[in-house]
Design an enzyme around this catalytic site. Structure first.
Site, PDB file in Angstrom:
ATOM      1  N   SER A   1       0.649  -1.008   0.089  1.00 30.05           N
ATOM      2  CA  SER A   1      -0.044   0.142  -0.120  1.00 30.05           C
ATOM      3  C   SER A   1       0.881   1.388   0.048  1.00 30.05           C
ATOM      4  CB  SER A   1      -0.848   0.010   1.327  1.00 30.05           C
ATOM      5  OG  SER A   1      -2.003   1.071   1.237  1.00 30.05           O
TER       6      SER A   1
ATOM      7  N   ASP B   1      10.430   5.074 -10.170  1.00 32.54           N
ATOM      8  CA  ASP B   1       9.829   5.812 -11.321  1.00 32.54           C
ATOM      9  C   ASP B   1      10.388   6.901 -11.815  1.00 32.54           C
ATOM     10  OD1 ASP B   1       8.298   3.406 -11.481  1.00 32.54           O
ATOM     11  OD2 ASP B   1       6.416   4.375 -11.807  1.00 32.54           O
TER      12      ASP B   1
ATOM     13  N   LYS C   1      -0.466  -4.072  -3.587  1.00 34.64           N
ATOM     14  CA  LYS C   1      -1.713  -3.735  -3.342  1.00 34.64           C
ATOM     15  C   LYS C   1      -1.892  -2.076  -3.922  1.00 34.64           C
ATOM     16  CE  LYS C   1      -4.674  -2.134   0.679  1.00 34.64           C
ATOM     17  NZ  LYS C   1      -4.552  -0.683   0.455  1.00 34.64           N
TER      18      LYS C   1
END
Length: 522
Positions: free
Chosen positions: A297, A308, A322
């Protein structure tokens, strides 16, 4: 703690299974009902029929809970209904404090036993010591009754500034004492520790993302910066998540102005993007984020933003997977629902939510078993990724969606293959209970020792692993630790240090020779 070996993985991972509840049920005249209200009225009417006509007396509250959970079992695995008995402790955990006496305790031979009073907490200030048995809270008997944990907490918690008179048995003196303790606000820290690993490298361990997490993280980072670090390690291992906003705030300290942190999308297709600001205090130093199969999460949001944006290096094993966002809504009876309201995506556009089948949460919960079977916890090339879910980082590196964050640097489990249950035992409460009972035999023997002297004494004890093995057998666990003696001794030593000296000393020992940190520091 007498669960059989085969249930240990289920106990450790069951915390990721969640369920949900529906909204208020209104009873309108039939002719004015919309289709949605008619469905709600049907449930209301059924419960009324049972209350009024069923042959036996039935607790209608329990029927409502069963009905709610049956309905919501057909949604995603992370929407969850929290009954009133659990909601208050959930609120305290995520708020980051409660009003009480401030002790770590467990039921030892049917008695509330203090493992360690919290530093500077009400109990410590009043003179409560590790090893004390709490027999009474005011006139309420706490021993020999097999009280559930929530009942025990209710006896010890109360209004801020109120006094509870504890009757305590102190084993090492053989005396009963009456000690008044003034209840106060007790913090539940979400940052376990921050410390320096070497001259230039700082380390911050985050156990969950609660209301106070960003404040704790910022304080730790500022302290480490003042000590001259230029490399930061953020440990998110075993961090099951929490508030998305807190992960975003931490990411903002590390990313440059206008770099995308995360975006969410709801069922209406509404997209909300969150960007970093120019206010970050660690936008240029090296960053490493540690993850494992229990990082989920909000942990994955932070790791995904770093990966990223090519801001740092992700180290460890593939995270849980998740990618759903829940919103918590309260009911008048004290219960609540955490309902999935949107999906989140990392800056490259990937969803890291692993697949699930609606109405089959059992298979979802036990997905980790496939990781053992496939061997991916020991070899990166065993990780299965979907080639169709390729995305690119800011600098063009390939990353994958569809099932967690795949680390840039893979580090296998420390326990030997086929003996994963040893790892679960070492991360369970069993080690803490074993250490407490060892200390409880003769606490005077440890008085006046500093950490260095204590470790010298402990490491000269050649029988400590054998004692732990015997303790496991007496607890009903047929697990051999013979092939993992070095690892067992490290965890046991760290727990001794925690109970005698504190959390920082625990991590000083636990992190020494840590496999994932070795991969970074070398």
């Amino acid at each position: 703690m007498k669960s059989k070996e085969k249930y240990l993985p289920l106990l450790l991972f069951s915390c990721v299974a969640l369920g949900i509840v529906i909204g208020g049920m209104l009873n309108f005249p039939e002719r004015s009902l919309s289709k949605a209200n008619a469905r709600k009225a049907k449930i209301d009417k059924l419960i009324d029929f049972i209350d009024d006509e069923y042959v036996d007396h039935v607790n209608s509250d329990s029927i409502v809970d069963l009905t709610v959970n049956s309905i919501l079992a057909n949604l995603d695995p992370h929407s969850v209904y929290i009954p009133p008995s659990e909601q208050s402790s959930e609120v305290e955990l995520m708020r980051g404090d409660f009003v009480g006496i401030g002790v770590n305790f467990y039921m030892y031979k049917d008695t509330v036993t203090v493992v360690r009073p919290l530093e500077n907490g009400p109990a410590e200030k009043a003179g409560i010591l590790a090893g004390d048995r709490i027999l009474y809270a005011d006139k309420s008997k706490l021993f020999g009754r097999k009280l559930p944990t929530d009942s025990l907490f209710n006896k010890l918690k109360g209004e801020e500034g109120s006094t509870v008179l504890l009757t305590v048995y102190r084993k090492n003196t053989g005396k009963k004492l009456k000690i008044p303790v003034v209840r106060d606000v007790v913090p539940i820290e979400s940052v376990d520790t921050y410390l320096k690993l070497n001259k230039n490298t700082g380390y911050i361990k985050i156990n969950r993302f609660a209301e106070n997490t960003y404040t704790e993280f910022r304080e730790g980072l500022e302290q480490l910066k003042r000590q001259g670090i230029n490399t930061l390690v953020i440990d998110l291992r075993d961090n099951g998540g929490g508030y998305l906003e807190k992960a975003v705030e931490i990411a903002d300290e590390l990313l440059k102005d206008q770099e995308l942190i995360v975006f969410t999308k709801n069922k209406k297709g509404t997209i909300k993007k969150t960007f970093a600001t120019a206010e970050g205090i660690f936008e240029t130093g090296r960053v490493f984020v540690l993850i494992d199969e229990n990082s989920a999460s909000a942990s994955e949001i932070l790791a995904g933003a770093i990966q990223d944006n090519d801001r740092g290096t992700i180290v460890g094993r593939r995270s849980f997977g998740k990618g759903l966002v829940q919103r918590e809504m309260d009911f008048d009876d004290g219960s609540a629902v955490r309902l999935t309201t949107s999906r989140y995506y990392t800056p490259s556009g990937r969803s890291i939510q692993k697949p699930y089948t609606k109405g089959n949460s059992e298979a979802y919960i036990h997905d980790f078993e496939k990781r053992f079977e496939s061997g991916e916890l020991y070899a990166k090339d065993k990780i299965k990724v979907a080639d169709s879910l390729k995305f690119k980082t800011k600098k063009g590196r390939i990353v994958y969606g569809g099932g967690g964050i795949v680390p840039d640097i893979f580090v296998p489990l420390e326990v030997k293959k086929g003996e994963e249950n040893v790892g679960y035992v070492l991360n369970s409460g069993l080690v803490g209970h074993f250490v407490f009972e060892q200390l409880d035999q003769n606490r005077k023997a440890y008085e006046g020792l500093d950490l260095k002297s204590f470790l010298s004494q402990l490491y000269s004890d050649k029988t400590i692993v054998a004692k732990f093995q015997k303790y496991l057998a007496e607890s009903g666990l047929e697990i051999s630790v013979a092939n993992n003696e070095t690892l067992v001794k490290k965890y046991v030593s760290a727990e001794f240090a925690r109970q005698l000296f504190g959390e920082d000393q625990y991590y000083q020992i636990l992190l020494k020779d840590d496999a994932i940190l070795k991969a970074i520091l070398k």
